[in-house]
Scaffold this motif. Structure first.
Motif, PDB file in Angstrom:
ATOM      1  N   ALA A  48       0.837  -1.202   0.000  1.00 61.08           N
ATOM      2  CA  ALA A  48       0.000   0.000   0.000  1.00 61.08           C
ATOM      3  C   ALA A  48       0.871   1.250   0.000  1.00 61.08           C
ATOM      4  O   ALA A  48       0.602   2.202  -0.751  1.00 61.08           O
ATOM      5  CB  ALA A  48      -0.935   0.005   1.208  1.00 61.08           C
ATOM      6  N   LYS A  49       1.912   1.263   0.818  1.00 59.45           N
ATOM      7  CA  LYS A  49       2.783   2.438   0.873  1.00 59.45           C
ATOM      8  C   LYS A  49       3.419   2.699  -0.486  1.00 59.45           C
ATOM      9  O   LYS A  49       3.453   3.835  -0.965  1.00 59.45           O
ATOM     10  CB  LYS A  49       3.840   2.275   1.970  1.00 59.45           C
ATOM     11  CG  LYS A  49       3.223   2.271   3.360  1.00 59.45           C
ATOM     12  CD  LYS A  49       4.197   2.291   4.520  1.00 59.45           C
ATOM     13  CE  LYS A  49       5.436   1.501   4.367  1.00 59.45           C
ATOM     14  NZ  LYS A  49       6.263   1.446   5.555  1.00 59.45           N
ATOM     15  N   SER A  50       3.893   1.667  -1.138  1.00 58.38           N
ATOM     16  CA  SER A  50       4.495   1.808  -2.467  1.00 58.38           C
ATOM     17  C   SER A  50       3.464   2.326  -3.469  1.00 58.38           C
ATOM     18  O   SER A  50       3.755   3.209  -4.284  1.00 58.38           O
ATOM     19  CB  SER A  50       5.057   0.466  -2.925  1.00 58.38           C
ATOM     20  OG  SER A  50       5.544   0.559  -4.238  1.00 58.38           O
ATOM     21  N   PHE A  51       2.247   1.794  -3.412  1.00 58.33           N
ATOM     22  CA  PHE A  51       1.171   2.217  -4.310  1.00 58.33           C
ATOM     23  C   PHE A  51       0.879   3.706  -4.131  1.00 58.33           C
ATOM     24  O   PHE A  51       0.839   4.457  -5.111  1.00 58.33           O
ATOM     25  CB  PHE A  51      -0.083   1.382  -4.039  1.00 58.33           C
ATOM     26  CG  PHE A  51      -1.310   1.882  -4.734  1.00 58.33           C
ATOM     27  CD1 PHE A  51      -1.457   1.738  -6.102  1.00 58.33           C
ATOM     28  CD2 PHE A  51      -2.320   2.504  -4.018  1.00 58.33           C
ATOM     29  CE1 PHE A  51      -2.602   2.203  -6.754  1.00 58.33           C
ATOM     30  CE2 PHE A  51      -3.459   2.960  -4.655  1.00 58.33           C
ATOM     31  CZ  PHE A  51      -3.600   2.814  -6.025  1.00 58.33           C
ATOM     32  N   TYR A  52       0.684   4.149  -2.890  1.00 60.08           N
ATOM     33  CA  TYR A  52       0.344   5.552  -2.653  1.00 60.08           C
ATOM     34  C   TYR A  52       1.480   6.474  -3.083  1.00 60.08           C
ATOM     35  O   TYR A  52       1.250   7.524  -3.675  1.00 60.08           O
ATOM     36  CB  TYR A  52      -0.016   5.790  -1.188  1.00 60.08           C
ATOM     37  CG  TYR A  52      -1.269   5.067  -0.782  1.00 60.08           C
ATOM     38  CD1 TYR A  52      -2.435   5.154  -1.538  1.00 60.08           C
ATOM     39  CD2 TYR A  52      -1.299   4.269   0.358  1.00 60.08           C
ATOM     40  CE1 TYR A  52      -3.588   4.483  -1.183  1.00 60.08           C
ATOM     41  CE2 TYR A  52      -2.453   3.597   0.730  1.00 60.08           C
ATOM     42  CZ  TYR A  52      -3.591   3.707  -0.050  1.00 60.08           C
ATOM     43  OH  TYR A  52      -4.730   3.041   0.318  1.00 60.08           O
ATOM     44  N   GLU A  53       2.706   6.091  -2.807  1.00 65.84           N
ATOM     45  CA  GLU A  53       3.845   6.923  -3.198  1.00 65.84           C
ATOM     46  C   GLU A  53       3.970   6.985  -4.721  1.00 65.84           C
ATOM     47  O   GLU A  53       4.256   8.047  -5.281  1.00 65.84           O
ATOM     48  CB  GLU A  53       5.113   6.410  -2.527  1.00 65.84           C
ATOM     49  CG  GLU A  53       5.089   6.666  -1.023  1.00 65.84           C
ATOM     50  CD  GLU A  53       6.165   5.942  -0.245  1.00 65.84           C
ATOM     51  OE1 GLU A  53       7.158   5.473  -0.847  1.00 65.84           O
ATOM     52  OE2 GLU A  53       6.015   5.835   0.987  1.00 65.84           O
ATOM     53  N   THR A  54       3.728   5.877  -5.411  1.00 64.87           N
ATOM     54  CA  THR A  54       3.742   5.863  -6.872  1.00 64.87           C
ATOM     55  C   THR A  54       2.655   6.780  -7.433  1.00 64.87           C
ATOM     56  O   THR A  54       2.833   7.404  -8.478  1.00 64.87           O
ATOM     57  CB  THR A  54       3.548   4.429  -7.404  1.00 64.87           C
ATOM     58  OG1 THR A  54       4.640   3.632  -6.945  1.00 64.87           O
ATOM     59  CG2 THR A  54       3.485   4.375  -8.912  1.00 64.87           C
ATOM     60  N   CYS A  55       1.537   6.879  -6.706  1.00 62.15           N
ATOM     61  CA  CYS A  55       0.418   7.729  -7.135  1.00 62.15           C
ATOM     62  C   CYS A  55       0.607   9.191  -6.740  1.00 62.15           C
ATOM     63  O   CYS A  55      -0.283  10.013  -6.969  1.00 62.15           O
ATOM     64  CB  CYS A  55      -0.891   7.195  -6.559  1.00 62.15           C
ATOM     65  SG  CYS A  55      -1.410   5.633  -7.306  1.00 62.15           S
ATOM     66  N   GLY A  56       1.749   9.532  -6.150  1.00 67.57           N
ATOM     67  CA  GLY A  56       2.049  10.925  -5.842  1.00 67.57           C
ATOM     68  C   GLY A  56       1.732  11.401  -4.444  1.00 67.57           C
ATOM     69  O   GLY A  56       1.882  12.581  -4.137  1.00 67.57           O
ATOM     70  N   TRP A  57       1.309  10.505  -3.580  1.00 65.86           N
ATOM     71  CA  TRP A  57       1.000  10.890  -2.212  1.00 65.86           C
ATOM     72  C   TRP A  57       2.293  11.062  -1.420  1.00 65.86           C
ATOM     73  O   TRP A  57       3.282  10.369  -1.671  1.00 65.86           O
ATOM     74  CB  TRP A  57       0.113   9.837  -1.559  1.00 65.86           C
ATOM     75  CG  TRP A  57      -1.295   9.892  -2.067  1.00 65.86           C
ATOM     76  CD1 TRP A  57      -1.740   9.487  -3.295  1.00 65.86           C
ATOM     77  CD2 TRP A  57      -2.422  10.403  -1.386  1.00 65.86           C
ATOM     78  NE1 TRP A  57      -3.078   9.711  -3.407  1.00 65.86           N
ATOM     79  CE2 TRP A  57      -3.531  10.272  -2.247  1.00 65.86           C
ATOM     80  CE3 TRP A  57      -2.614  10.949  -0.124  1.00 65.86           C
ATOM     81  CZ2 TRP A  57      -4.811  10.671  -1.869  1.00 65.86           C
ATOM     82  CZ3 TRP A  57      -3.888  11.335   0.241  1.00 65.86           C
ATOM     83  CH2 TRP A  57      -4.966  11.203  -0.624  1.00 65.86           C
ATOM     84  N   VAL A  58       2.279  11.974  -0.452  1.00 62.84           N
ATOM     85  CA  VAL A  58       3.464  12.290   0.352  1.00 62.84           C
ATOM     86  C   VAL A  58       3.358  11.591   1.701  1.00 62.84           C
ATOM     87  O   VAL A  58       2.385  11.766   2.439  1.00 62.84           O
ATOM     88  CB  VAL A  58       3.588  13.818   0.551  1.00 62.84           C
ATOM     89  CG1 VAL A  58       4.779  14.143   1.438  1.00 62.84           C
ATOM     90  CG2 VAL A  58       3.700  14.515  -0.800  1.00 62.84           C
TER      91      VAL A  58
END
Length: 80
Positions: A48-58
């Protein structure tokens, strides 16, 4: 009151674009009312962390509270 939702995609349907589609819809809906939105995920949920970071979340700091350690992620509306 700020809306709260839970979003999960069944493991058997990962890597098909469904999570990105759901997240994009949630972002569009929330950015219509808020300039900054946030989400939480468990500290040990590397996918999940990798997914959100890939989607531009900080990635933010750990959240206080009982139970498993959680992290906050934020995203700002374009132009904010």
């Amino acid at each position: 009151m700020v809306p709260r939702s839970l979003m999960m995609v069944d493991l058997g349907h990962h890597r098909r674009g469904l999570g990105r589609l759901l997240l994009r819809h949630a972002e569009e809906t929330l950015f219509a009312q808020y300039s900054t939105i946030r989400l939480e995920t468990f500290a040990d949920n590397a996918r999940a962390k990798s997914f959100y970071e890939t989607c531009g979340w900080v990635h933010g700091d750990p959240l206080e509270g009982e139970g498993p350690t959680r992290f906050e992620y934020t995203e700002n509306r374009a132009g904010s």
